[in-house]
Design an enzyme around this catalytic site. Structure first.
Site, PDB file in Angstrom:
ATOM      1  N   ASP A 111      -1.892   6.840   6.313  1.00  0.00           N
ATOM      2  CA  ASP A 111      -2.936   6.012   5.702  1.00  0.00           C
ATOM      3  C   ASP A 111      -3.358   4.987   6.757  1.00  0.00           C
ATOM      4  O   ASP A 111      -2.731   3.961   6.921  1.00  0.00           O
ATOM      5  CB  ASP A 111      -2.374   5.312   4.461  1.00  0.00           C
ATOM      6  CG  ASP A 111      -3.374   4.321   3.857  1.00  0.00           C
ATOM      7  OD1 ASP A 111      -4.489   4.178   4.400  1.00  0.00           O
ATOM      8  OD2 ASP A 111      -3.017   3.691   2.840  1.00  0.00           O
ATOM      9  N   LYS A 140     -13.151  -1.163   6.361  1.00  0.00           N
ATOM     10  CA  LYS A 140     -12.542  -2.143   7.264  1.00  0.00           C
ATOM     11  C   LYS A 140     -12.997  -1.874   8.706  1.00  0.00           C
ATOM     12  O   LYS A 140     -13.718  -2.670   9.278  1.00  0.00           O
ATOM     13  CB  LYS A 140     -11.027  -2.085   7.146  1.00  0.00           C
ATOM     14  CG  LYS A 140     -10.560  -2.392   5.714  1.00  0.00           C
ATOM     15  CD  LYS A 140      -9.168  -1.894   5.456  1.00  0.00           C
ATOM     16  CE  LYS A 140      -8.876  -1.757   3.988  1.00  0.00           C
ATOM     17  NZ  LYS A 140      -8.872  -3.012   3.253  1.00  0.00           N
ATOM     18  N   TRP A 195       0.828  -1.210   0.000  1.00  0.00           N
ATOM     19  CA  TRP A 195       0.000   0.000   0.000  1.00  0.00           C
ATOM     20  C   TRP A 195       0.853   1.246   0.000  1.00  0.00           C
ATOM     21  O   TRP A 195       0.560   2.226  -0.701  1.00  0.00           O
ATOM     22  CB  TRP A 195      -1.011  -0.006   1.148  1.00  0.00           C
ATOM     23  CG  TRP A 195      -2.098  -0.995   0.868  1.00  0.00           C
ATOM     24  CD1 TRP A 195      -2.359  -2.149   1.546  1.00  0.00           C
ATOM     25  CD2 TRP A 195      -3.036  -0.963  -0.226  1.00  0.00           C
ATOM     26  NE1 TRP A 195      -3.395  -2.822   0.950  1.00  0.00           N
ATOM     27  CE2 TRP A 195      -3.830  -2.120  -0.138  1.00  0.00           C
ATOM     28  CE3 TRP A 195      -3.272  -0.074  -1.266  1.00  0.00           C
ATOM     29  CZ2 TRP A 195      -4.853  -2.410  -1.047  1.00  0.00           C
ATOM     30  CZ3 TRP A 195      -4.286  -0.353  -2.178  1.00  0.00           C
ATOM     31  CH2 TRP A 195      -5.061  -1.499  -2.057  1.00  0.00           C
TER      32      TRP A 195
HETATM   33  C1  LIG Z   1      -3.623   0.377   3.959  1.00  0.00           C
HETATM   34  C2  LIG Z   1      -4.501   0.522   2.761  1.00  0.00           C
HETATM   35  N1  LIG Z   1      -4.395   1.613   1.998  1.00  0.00           N
HETATM   36  C3  LIG Z   1      -5.169   1.794   0.910  1.00  0.00           C
HETATM   37  C4  LIG Z   1      -6.094   0.849   0.541  1.00  0.00           C
HETATM   38  C5  LIG Z   1      -6.937   1.094  -0.683  1.00  0.00           C
HETATM   39  O1  LIG Z   1      -8.156   1.519  -0.254  1.00  0.00           O
HETATM   40  P1  LIG Z   1      -9.393   1.822  -1.242  1.00  0.00           P
HETATM   41  O2  LIG Z   1      -9.749   0.524  -1.859  1.00  0.00           O
HETATM   42  O3  LIG Z   1     -10.395   2.370  -0.287  1.00  0.00           O
HETATM   43  O4  LIG Z   1      -8.934   2.824  -2.242  1.00  0.00           O
HETATM   44  C6  LIG Z   1      -6.250  -0.305   1.316  1.00  0.00           C
HETATM   45  C7  LIG Z   1      -7.211  -1.380   1.029  1.00  0.00           C
HETATM   46  O5  LIG Z   1      -8.135  -1.551   0.520  1.00  0.00           O
HETATM   47  C8  LIG Z   1      -5.428  -0.461   2.440  1.00  0.00           C
HETATM   48  O6  LIG Z   1      -5.555  -1.569   3.193  1.00  0.00           O
END
Ligand SMILES: Cc1ncc(COP(=O)(O)O)c(C=O)c1O
Length: 362
Positions: A173, A197, A102
């Site tokens: 994040d 989540k 991520w």
């Molecule tokens: C730590 C982290 N950052 C970013 C994301 C991406 O999020 P989104 O799907 O809401 O864009 C996720 C997972 O889905 C994640 O676990």
């Protein structure tokens, strides 16, 4: 409440608390005697505005968010924030701490908008994934913000030790560990999280941003929906927000307060994850690839000693009511996500199943 299978270990979208689902179901077609569903309300009408205001007030209480921080409910997920953050905050250079998939994605996106100093903080200790201690990070003297990912959802790596010098400039994040323990908001310029989540259903994204950030002059191309000031000036209603997802998130905040808030969530997260890690460590049949100092309390990957049993494990787990345990394709094996809404009975059911499976196939 005694919880029964099925137990959902999905990394996201993930399970919501049973009490929240019950309440949503009870008021689905008649919210507080209005005879209408929340889905039917105008976002600018008094009913939805009261829902929005209560959700923000409850979140502020849960996370002790100071007055000089704005709370924004927006869309596009955390991924959209990967671009929105540099567009709003990056002026000279930004520091990004890379600890996994991520954070790699956030770095890649930020590079499109300016200079990024990347710190590769992924390490191995005794063959286990670890984070390089921040004392060894090479941080430039001057930068706009330091972005980090305190919980890497895919690899199951979590850490919270950050350099003193970056306090006030941190951007986090927190998609997969927000509301799972108290945080010092004032260490941060901005915190963001996709909802699906630990907050609510997919479709809504939380941003907590210090007010002074909103005064920065932006490039003329930045879309209005990506300007934090525009969102803040319009109480997150510059366009039509995902009202139902916002309402459900509000029910989760209310539930969290009734459960005892984030301190209680921290206690439960510790209890759940310790139970599973101890079980894994005591059974050679299973293995967790993360160094104990950096093990996530939220997402626990585990590998079977005999990987040819993966499909059988998943099939039998599902028959036992333990679902969505398949690990991310980049890590393999299994992953149990244990977010706030996971009851301890779910973790006990998982370890009982794992014990039985290990006996049957040893
Ligand atoms: C730590 C982290 N950052 C970013 C994301 C991406 O999020 P989104 O799907 O809401 O864009 C996720 C997972 O889905 C994640 O676990």
């Amino acid at each position: 409440m005694q919880h029964q299978p099925p137990f959902n270990f999905s990394a996201g979208p993930a399970l919501l608390p049973k009490e929240v689902m019950d309440q949503a179901q009870a008021e689905f077609q008649d919210w507080q005697g209005t005879g209408l569903s929340v889905m039917d309300f105008s976002h600018r009408g008094k009913d939805f505005v009261s829902i929005a205001e209560k959700s923000e007030a409850d979140l502020r209480q849960l996370l002790e968010i100071p007055e000089h921080y704005k709370v924004l409910f927006t869309t596009g997920g955390a991924t959209f924030q990967f671009a929105t953050i540099p567009m709003n905050l990056l002026q000279s250079q930004a520091v990004y701490v890379n600890t996994g998939i991520w954070s790699s994605k956030s770095v890649k996106e930020a590079r499109k908008y300016g200079t990024v100093h990347e710190i590769n903080a992924l390490d191995k200790q005794d063959e286990l994934t670890a984070v390089v201690p921040h004392a060894q990070w090479e941080i430039p003297d001057s930068y706009d913000y330091l972005h980090y990912t305190p919980n890497e959802t895919i690899s199951g790596v979590e850490y919270d030790e950050l350099p003193e010098s970056a306090k006030g400039k941190l951007v986090a994040d927190m998609s997969s560990n927000i509301l799972s323990r108290p945080i010092n908001i004032e260490d941060h310029a901005l915190i963001y999280a996709g909802a699906q989540k630990n907050i609510g259903p997919a479709g809504i994204t939380l941003v907590i941003v210090r007010e002074d950030i909103l005064q920065r002059e932006l490039a003329s191309y930045v879309p209005s929906m990506m300007q934090y000031k525009v969102l803040a000036d319009n109480q997150s209603m510059y366009n039509t927000p995902p009202t139902y997802a916002w309402y459900l998130s509000g029910l989760v905040f209310d539930w969290l307060l009734k459960q005892g808030g984030v301190a209680e969530m921290e206690r439960r997260a510790h209890q759940r994850s310790e139970h599973l890690y101890q079980f894994i460590d005591q059974h050679a049949f299973y293995h967790n690839p993360v160094h104990p100092s950096f093990r996530s309390r939220m997402n626990i990957p585990f590998i079977l000693a005999n990987e040819s049993l993966n499909d059988t494990f998943l099939k039998e787990a599902e028959q036992a009511g333990l679902v969505y345990l398949k690990g991310h394709r980049s890590v393999g094996g299994m992953r149990a996500s244990l977010y706030n809404a996971m009851p301890i009975e779910g973790v006990y059911a998982l370890t009982s199943f794992m014990e039985r499976f290990a006996k049957d196939y040893a």
